[in-house]
Design a protein around this motif. Structure first.
Motif, mmCIF file in Angstrom:
data_model
loop_
_atom_site.group_PDB
_atom_site.id
_atom_site.type_symbol
_atom_site.label_atom_id
_atom_site.label_comp_id
_atom_site.label_asym_id
_atom_site.label_seq_id
_atom_site.Cartn_x
_atom_site.Cartn_y
_atom_site.Cartn_z
ATOM 1 N N VAL A 128 -23.840 -5.665 105.261
ATOM 2 C CA VAL A 128 -22.791 -6.628 104.941
ATOM 3 C C VAL A 128 -22.550 -6.547 103.441
ATOM 4 N N PHE A 129 -21.352 -6.120 103.066
ATOM 5 C CA PHE A 129 -21.043 -5.897 101.649
ATOM 6 C C PHE A 129 -20.228 -7.065 101.114
ATOM 7 N N CYS A 130 -20.863 -7.883 100.302
ATOM 8 C CA CYS A 130 -20.177 -8.986 99.643
ATOM 9 C C CYS A 130 -19.592 -8.442 98.344
ATOM 10 N N GLY A 131 -18.400 -7.913 98.467
ATOM 11 C CA GLY A 131 -17.701 -7.280 97.358
ATOM 12 C C GLY A 131 -16.239 -7.177 97.725
ATOM 13 N N VAL A 132 -15.641 -6.013 97.517
ATOM 14 C CA VAL A 132 -14.239 -5.817 97.875
ATOM 15 C C VAL A 132 -14.093 -4.547 98.709
ATOM 16 N N HIS A 133 -12.885 -4.296 99.163
ATOM 17 C CA HIS A 133 -12.628 -3.298 100.201
ATOM 18 C C HIS A 133 -13.140 -1.906 99.850
ATOM 19 N N PHE A 134 -12.853 -1.427 98.640
ATOM 20 C CA PHE A 134 -13.257 -0.055 98.306
ATOM 21 C C PHE A 134 -14.776 0.095 98.301
ATOM 22 N N MET A 135 -15.496 -0.978 97.997
ATOM 23 C CA MET A 135 -16.952 -0.927 98.008
ATOM 24 C C MET A 135 -17.489 -0.778 99.429
ATOM 25 N N ALA A 136 -16.894 -1.531 100.345
ATOM 26 C CA ALA A 136 -17.314 -1.430 101.745
ATOM 27 C C ALA A 136 -16.981 -0.052 102.302
ATOM 28 N N GLU A 137 -15.830 0.505 101.901
ATOM 29 C CA GLU A 137 -15.492 1.870 102.316
ATOM 30 C C GLU A 137 -16.564 2.855 101.851
ATOM 31 N N GLU A 161 -21.751 -9.292 118.231
ATOM 32 C CA GLU A 161 -20.380 -8.884 117.904
ATOM 33 C C GLU A 161 -20.282 -8.475 116.437
ATOM 34 N N VAL A 162 -19.731 -7.280 116.180
ATOM 35 C CA VAL A 162 -19.532 -6.814 114.810
ATOM 36 C C VAL A 162 -18.124 -7.193 114.374
ATOM 37 N N ARG A 163 -18.027 -8.119 113.450
ATOM 38 C CA ARG A 163 -16.733 -8.617 112.975
ATOM 39 C C ARG A 163 -16.391 -8.004 111.616
ATOM 40 N N ASN A 164 -15.110 -7.713 111.434
ATOM 41 C CA ASN A 164 -14.621 -7.205 110.144
ATOM 42 C C ASN A 164 -15.314 -5.910 109.723
ATOM 43 N N GLU A 165 -15.489 -5.019 110.686
ATOM 44 C CA GLU A 165 -16.129 -3.745 110.382
ATOM 45 C C GLU A 165 -15.170 -2.834 109.618
ATOM 46 N N ILE A 166 -15.700 -2.153 108.636
ATOM 47 C CA ILE A 166 -14.941 -1.176 107.856
ATOM 48 C C ILE A 166 -15.339 0.216 108.329
ATOM 49 N N VAL A 167 -14.361 0.970 108.801
ATOM 50 C CA VAL A 167 -14.622 2.320 109.303
ATOM 51 C C VAL A 167 -13.663 3.294 108.621
ATOM 52 N N VAL A 168 -14.207 4.237 107.870
ATOM 53 C CA VAL A 168 -13.405 5.264 107.213
ATOM 54 C C VAL A 168 -13.281 6.450 108.172
ATOM 55 N N PRO A 169 -12.058 6.906 108.470
ATOM 56 C CA PRO A 169 -11.892 8.043 109.390
ATOM 57 C C PRO A 169 -12.667 9.268 108.925
ATOM 58 N N ASP A 170 -13.198 10.028 109.882
ATOM 59 C CA ASP A 170 -14.047 11.181 109.560
ATOM 60 C C ASP A 170 -13.349 12.181 108.643
ATOM 61 N N GLU A 171 -12.045 12.416 108.867
ATOM 62 C CA GLU A 171 -11.347 13.418 108.069
ATOM 63 C C GLU A 171 -11.238 13.007 106.600
ATOM 64 N N ILE A 172 -11.306 11.715 106.309
ATOM 65 C CA ILE A 172 -11.322 11.229 104.927
ATOM 66 C C ILE A 172 -12.755 11.155 104.416
ATOM 67 N N ALA A 173 -13.640 10.650 105.258
ATOM 68 C CA ALA A 173 -15.029 10.433 104.842
ATOM 69 C C ALA A 173 -15.725 11.735 104.434
ATOM 70 N N THR A 174 -15.430 12.829 105.140
ATOM 71 C CA THR A 174 -16.104 14.103 104.856
ATOM 72 C C THR A 174 -15.844 14.565 103.431
ATOM 73 N N ASP A 175 -14.565 14.559 103.021
ATOM 74 C CA ASP A 175 -14.232 14.993 101.659
ATOM 75 C C ASP A 175 -14.665 13.966 100.621
ATOM 76 N N ALA A 176 -14.535 12.680 100.963
ATOM 77 C CA ALA A 176 -14.920 11.637 100.012
ATOM 78 C C ALA A 176 -16.412 11.697 99.716
ATOM 79 N N LYS A 177 -17.202 12.017 100.721
ATOM 80 C CA LYS A 177 -18.654 12.068 100.521
ATOM 81 C C LYS A 177 -19.041 13.188 99.554
ATOM 82 N N ILE A 178 -18.270 14.276 99.542
ATOM 83 C CA ILE A 178 -18.543 15.350 98.583
ATOM 84 C C ILE A 178 -18.449 14.807 97.157
ATOM 85 N N ALA A 179 -17.359 14.063 96.882
ATOM 86 C CA ALA A 179 -17.164 13.516 95.539
ATOM 87 C C ALA A 179 -18.185 12.423 95.234
#
Length: 420
Positions: A120-129, A390-408
């Motif tokens: 549970v990330f008490c922050g803002v959207h980009f942090m949870a991503e 129940e998982v509420r307000n889940e943040i899910v980054v699509p795999d095609e974005i997550a793969t390249d983002a994880k490199i950086a």
């Protein structure tokens, strides 16, 4: 016991930058924008709808009941749950965090709990991503209030960065790239997963305010220049501290012909800056520094590098949120310290070190408008959901974005700040 920022605003709304901050954030969840206290200079992009949702029952609960629910849920969930809290969170929320830190620290902290089922990330959207990208596939990442975005992150969208990149690639096409690339993209952590993926695809990297200089050194080992987005001030202040002349750090604007600069300026550049900024840190001024020195002879002034360059130059020191914390920890009883960063953190440091005089440079109580969207009501609701399965307000980054983002992001995690 000290008074929290939320209690101060609730007791005297007129003392804050926006009296509506005293209301429950759920009142504004479905209203486009960043909420009460946001800068009038913020440009709201289209679309920016990340609707929050909090059932009326939780809106009407007393503070005592909300806190009782949070404590009970944490006890029930045990090691299956880890709560991350950014330094800028309100005290009423951050007290429940298993880890408190800046974005770099929390990105690392999430990796230390691989067995937790939910983050549970008490922050803002980009942090949870970011947490979702770095988490194991079976872990869930929750953002208690989906309306907690970031105006700075929204100032650099993928289409605009792609358009600017294409123009730069055309301009630099004749450069010899046998040893160094023409330009390395560097995105601040305060950006979307899509832009982190952009950097991953183009040989770039993510940085935080903690490791910005280390990251720029990494980039200059690989390229002639850097495209730094979205925060112009962090880029400019970091570049200047590394000896880059200001005239070699032009601003580029994807909405203007030629990116708003003549070709030779772009060819000569070392750091290409994006016209983004942080609403909180833009509030700090040289006049505030001068007033602090006039009111408190001998005061030590430290500010965040997201502040404008003249403010950083006028201060005694600058650094990330964790660097500010360490600066205060290294001070002595009786010291007077003025801090240019988000007021929740300043207030917390003042309470932690009562034998020093610690205050915020900005006399107006104005928390980060989007961090402030995380309220105990949202935390209680999402934790109750986990107890119920129940998982509420889940943040899910699509795999095609997550793969390249994880490199950086992996490059960022390897670029540890000096002394860390």
């Amino acid at each position: 016991m000290s008074t929290s920022v939320h209690e101060t605003i609730t007791a005297a709304p007129a003392a804050s930058c926006d009296a509506e901050l005293a209301e429950g954030p759920w009142v504004f969840d479905l209203v486009p924008g960043y909420g009460p206290g946001a800068s009038e200079d913020d440009v709201i992009p289209t679309p920016v709808v990340r609707p929050g949702q909090l059932p009326v029952a939780y809106q009407q609960m007393s503070d005592d009941e909300l806190h009782a629910r949070i404590r009970a849920a944490k006890e029930t969930l045990g090691d299956r749950l880890v709560i991350l809290g950014h330094f800028y969170q309100r005290d009423e929320v951050v007290q429940y965090a298993d880890f408190v830190g800046d974005s770099f620290q929390l990105a690392n902290a999430a990796l230390t709990k691989p067995d937790a089922e939910t983050i549970v990330f008490c922050g803002v959207h980009f942090m949870a991503e970011t947490a979702d990208i770095l988490a194991r596939p079976e872990q869930h990442v929750i953002l208690p209030n989906l309306a907690a975005g970031c105006s700075m992150a929204d100032m650099a969208d993928e289409d605009s960065v792609e358009a600017a990149w294409e123009e730069l690639m055309e301009l630099y096409a004749d450069e010899d790239q046998s040893e160094l690339a023409s330009v390395i993209p560097v995105t601040y952590m305060n950006s979307s997963a899509a832009l982190k993926a952009f950097c991953g695809r183009h040989g770039g990297i993510v940085c935080t305010s903690s490791n910005a200089s280390t990251v720029l050194e990494w980039a200059f080992e690989r390229g002639r220049r850097v495209l730094f987005f979205p925060d112009q001030h962090l880029g400019r202040n970091t570049g200047k501290a590394m000896g880059v002349p200001e005239e070699l750090m032009p601003m580029v604007n994807a909405r203007k012909p030629g990116l708003g600069q003549d070709p030779q300026t772009l060819l000569d550049a070392k750091v290409l800056l994006w016209p983004g900024f942080c609403s909180v840190h833009k509030r700090f001024t040289v006049a505030q520094v001068e007033q602090a020195r006039a009111d408190h002879p001998g005061v030590k002034v430290i500010v965040h590098p997201e502040c404008p360059m003249p403010v950083v130059d006028a201060a005694d020191a600058s650094g990330s949120t964790d660097a500010i914390r360490r600066f205060v920890a290294a001070s002595s009883p009786g010291d007077v310290i003025a801090i240019g960063t988000e007021v929740n953190m300043v207030n917390r440091l003042a309470a932690e070190y009562p034998d020093r005089t610690i205050f915020c440079l900005d006399p107006v109580v104005c928390p980060c408008s989007t961090m402030y969207r995380i309220h105990p009501g949202y935390l209680a609701w999402t934790l109750d959901g986990l107890v119920e399965g129940e998982v509420r307000n889940e943040i899910v980054v699509p795999d095609e974005i997550a793969t390249d983002a994880k490199i950086a992001l992996d490059r960022m995690l390897a670029a540890r700040p000096k002394g860390a």
